[in-house]
Design an enzyme around this catalytic site. Structure first.
Site, PDB file in Angstrom:
ATOM      1  N   HIS A  76       9.314  -0.754  -5.374  1.00 41.64           N
ATOM      2  CA  HIS A  76       9.560  -0.330  -3.651  1.00 41.64           C
ATOM      3  C   HIS A  76       9.077  -1.758  -3.364  1.00 41.64           C
ATOM      4  O   HIS A  76       7.911  -2.613  -3.445  1.00 41.64           O
ATOM      5  CB  HIS A  76       8.524   0.964  -3.002  1.00 41.64           C
ATOM      6  CG  HIS A  76       7.616   0.904  -3.105  1.00 41.64           C
ATOM      7  ND1 HIS A  76       7.371   0.385  -2.481  1.00 41.64           N
ATOM      8  CD2 HIS A  76       6.753   1.344  -3.795  1.00 41.64           C
ATOM      9  CE1 HIS A  76       6.299   0.923  -1.936  1.00 41.64           C
ATOM     10  NE2 HIS A  76       5.702   1.300  -3.222  1.00 41.64           N
ATOM     11  N   ASP A  78      10.202  -1.693   0.156  1.00 40.27           N
ATOM     12  CA  ASP A  78       9.849  -1.468   1.580  1.00 40.27           C
ATOM     13  C   ASP A  78       8.114  -0.539   2.013  1.00 40.27           C
ATOM     14  O   ASP A  78       7.607  -0.681   0.964  1.00 40.27           O
ATOM     15  CB  ASP A  78      10.734   0.074   1.528  1.00 40.27           C
ATOM     16  CG  ASP A  78      10.111   1.087   1.473  1.00 40.27           C
ATOM     17  OD1 ASP A  78       9.738   0.912  -0.584  1.00 40.27           O
ATOM     18  OD2 ASP A  78       9.855   2.615   1.654  1.00 40.27           O
ATOM     19  N   ASP A 109       0.900  -2.826  -1.786  1.00 42.74           N
ATOM     20  CA  ASP A 109       1.777  -1.645  -1.844  1.00 42.74           C
ATOM     21  C   ASP A 109       3.181  -1.703  -1.159  1.00 42.74           C
ATOM     22  O   ASP A 109       2.789  -2.190  -0.629  1.00 42.74           O
ATOM     23  CB  ASP A 109       0.551  -1.101  -0.919  1.00 42.74           C
ATOM     24  CG  ASP A 109       1.458   1.176  -1.077  1.00 42.74           C
ATOM     25  OD1 ASP A 109       2.050   0.802  -2.509  1.00 42.74           O
ATOM     26  OD2 ASP A 109       1.679   1.898  -0.919  1.00 42.74           O
ATOM     27  N   GLU A 143      10.696   4.057  -0.750  1.00 45.70           N
ATOM     28  CA  GLU A 143       9.523   5.060  -1.279  1.00 45.70           C
ATOM     29  C   GLU A 143       8.405   4.911  -0.605  1.00 45.70           C
ATOM     30  O   GLU A 143       8.219   6.603   0.099  1.00 45.70           O
ATOM     31  CB  GLU A 143       9.056   3.786  -2.474  1.00 45.70           C
ATOM     32  CG  GLU A 143       8.204   4.600  -3.175  1.00 45.70           C
ATOM     33  CD  GLU A 143       6.235   5.529  -3.307  1.00 45.70           C
ATOM     34  OE1 GLU A 143       5.685   5.389  -3.394  1.00 45.70           O
ATOM     35  OE2 GLU A 143       6.295   4.494  -1.390  1.00 45.70           O
ATOM     36  N   GLU A 144       8.337   4.642   1.250  1.00 45.83           N
ATOM     37  CA  GLU A 144       7.472   4.532   1.061  1.00 45.83           C
ATOM     38  C   GLU A 144       8.410   5.743   2.458  1.00 45.83           C
ATOM     39  O   GLU A 144       7.887   6.131   3.385  1.00 45.83           O
ATOM     40  CB  GLU A 144       6.753   3.831   2.274  1.00 45.83           C
ATOM     41  CG  GLU A 144       6.149   2.561   1.209  1.00 45.83           C
ATOM     42  CD  GLU A 144       5.162   2.862   0.772  1.00 45.83           C
ATOM     43  OE1 GLU A 144       4.501   4.240   1.034  1.00 45.83           O
ATOM     44  OE2 GLU A 144       3.691   1.940   0.544  1.00 45.83           O
ATOM     45  N   GLU A 172       2.293   0.196  -8.856  1.00 42.30           N
ATOM     46  CA  GLU A 172       1.773   0.816  -7.988  1.00 42.30           C
ATOM     47  C   GLU A 172       0.012   0.119  -8.145  1.00 42.30           C
ATOM     48  O   GLU A 172      -0.355  -0.026  -8.768  1.00 42.30           O
ATOM     49  CB  GLU A 172       2.109   2.026  -7.260  1.00 42.30           C
ATOM     50  CG  GLU A 172       2.502   3.048  -7.165  1.00 42.30           C
ATOM     51  CD  GLU A 172       3.482   2.569  -5.745  1.00 42.30           C
ATOM     52  OE1 GLU A 172       2.323   2.413  -5.024  1.00 42.30           O
ATOM     53  OE2 GLU A 172       4.434   3.243  -5.362  1.00 42.30           O
ATOM     54  N   HIS A 370      -1.627   0.383   2.665  1.00 40.47           N
ATOM     55  CA  HIS A 370      -1.550   1.094   4.046  1.00 40.47           C
ATOM     56  C   HIS A 370      -2.459   1.072   5.669  1.00 40.47           C
ATOM     57  O   HIS A 370      -2.597   1.414   6.746  1.00 40.47           O
ATOM     58  CB  HIS A 370      -1.192   2.475   4.501  1.00 40.47           C
ATOM     59  CG  HIS A 370      -0.416   3.023   3.277  1.00 40.47           C
ATOM     60  ND1 HIS A 370       0.064   4.444   3.374  1.00 40.47           N
ATOM     61  CD2 HIS A 370       0.505   2.133   2.454  1.00 40.47           C
ATOM     62  CE1 HIS A 370       1.201   4.184   2.779  1.00 40.47           C
ATOM     63  NE2 HIS A 370       1.346   3.337   2.027  1.00 40.47           N
TER      64      HIS A 370
END
Length: 397
Positions: A76, A78, A109, A143-144, A172, A370
């Site tokens: 992903h 995003d 990520d 995805e997020e 990932e 994150h």
């Protein structure tokens, strides 16, 4: 002048980080990825999926076609919001490099994994020509976020056009400390629920005129928490339920509330399916409600409602020896480490891919995902690219 071939993962990642693709915004990230893939001979499609009550999401499906096995790389572009931008050492979308680290939201990520895989494919094509088989990239921008208009629908769309796959790697960030630590071969399932206990509002000084729902809620939660669901299995940790919220919506200290709610999430192993675990949870609560009362002397049992939230994620375990074996060998050959085969952590888009082909997950070190100052070691980008390249060479040999 021919387009530049994207063999450098550092350059690739810098381009992707500079695209502010906070879910559900595309932010230019899929456009940038398409420009990297087109010179390698990939055909690229960008379907947009919609569903009432959710934002539209743009996705990318790219394929380099050949005769032979079909390998999918999934991920992903995003990213989560940056948080307090002023707290970042370097701007979160600048892709600044300092002291051997590249900073930026999505660095690990998981734009870093995508950048490395593209570089690995470019090096493979540059050295060997097109593979004896097909490579596809399944990349979402959801995805997020709600994860409704992303990978699940993208796979359905591709399969409806006749696409099928022999194996998949999700990029990932899987490694806890160093590249080569961990290869994920499965994931626990996940279900979430909301318990509501109805009571009767009243004055705290006159409890006989009210029914306090908190008493009933405590009895129900005790039924869920007191006895373990299982002791774990050979491949998975014990099933774990966590209460994530308790609320009565009552700011007054002298008012018995009319209702009480509690939210919970369960991460479960292969002792259960989502359906059998939901039945067990409901049975525990039914028994607890039947023997519990709002107050001593009352005859009425506790009344509750249980609503299941979101979509359950089923547990899965990949037992494909060739996929797991070749990737493990590639990791060991490049890093000197034998990766732990793990099912730890949360959910990922592998939960959709498992329904189409065997899937494993391997990417960068995830310590800063994150976080403010999310960052990746520049050396790790080259190492991961070499691991992916080694795997491609072995897979298509």
């Amino acid at each position: 002048m021919s387009p530049k071939i994207s063999i450098d993962p550092v350059d690739n990642l810098a381009v992707l980080i500079r695209c502010p693709s906070v879910t559900p915004a595309e932010g230019g990230a899929l456009c940038a990825l398409e420009k990297m893939l087109a010179p390698l001979g990939f055909s690229v499609e960008r379907p947009v999926f919609r569903e009432d009550g959710t934002p539209d999401v743009e996705n990318l499906y790219a394929r380099l076609s050949g005769n032979g096995p079909h390998l999918m790389f999934a991920g992903h572009t995003d990213v989560v919001p940056v948080g307090d931008e002023a707290a970042w050492t370097h701007p979160p979308f600048a892709a600044a490099v300092a002291n051997g680290m590249m900073y930026g939201r999505g660095a690990v990520d998981m734009k870093g994994g995508i950048a490395c895989f593209v570089a690995a494919v470019a090096r493979y094509v540059q050295t060997h020509g097109n593979p004896r088989g097909s490579i596809s990239l399944v990349i979402t921008g959801d995805e997020e976020g709600p994860s409704i208009n992303g990978t699940g629908k993208l796979l359905e769309w591709a399969a409806a056009q006749g696409e099928s796959w022999d194996a998949s790697i999700v990029g990932e960030p899987t490694n806890p400390e160093a590249l080569g630590d961990m290869l994920k071969i499965g994931r626990r399932g996940s279900i979430s629920g909301l318990i509501t206990v109805q009571g009767k509002q009243g004055h705290a000084a006159y409890p006989h005129l009210a029914d306090n729902p908190v008493r009933g809620l405590m009895a129900l939660l005790d039924a869920l928490l007191a006895t373990p669901f299982d002791e774990g299995t050979a491949d998975f940790q014990p099933t774990n339920l966590e209460v994530t919220s308790v609320d009565v919506g009552n700011p007054a200290t002298n008012v018995i509330p009319a209702k009480a709610t509690a939210a919970f999430n369960v991460r479960f192993n292969d002792t259960w399916t989502a359906e059998t675990l939901q039945a067990e949870i409901h049975n525990r609560m039914d028994r607890a409600a039947a023997r519990s009362k709002y107050r001593k002397g009352r005859k009425e049992p506790v009344s509750f409602e249980l609503a299941w939230k979101d979509r359950p994620s089923q547990v899965f375990l990949t037992r494909d020896d060739r996929l797991v074996g070749l990737l493990s060998q590639s990791i060991q050959a490049v890093t000197g480490r034998t990766p732990q085969l793990s099912t730890s952590g949360g959910t990922s888009d592998a939960r959709y891919i498992k329904d189409y082909c065997p899937v494993v997950e391997f990417g960068l070190v995830g310590q800063t995902m994150h976080m403010v100052d999310e960052r990746v070691a520049v050396d790790d980008l080259e190492t991961l690219t070499n691991i992916y390249l080694r795997f491609l060479e072995d897979w298509f040999a």
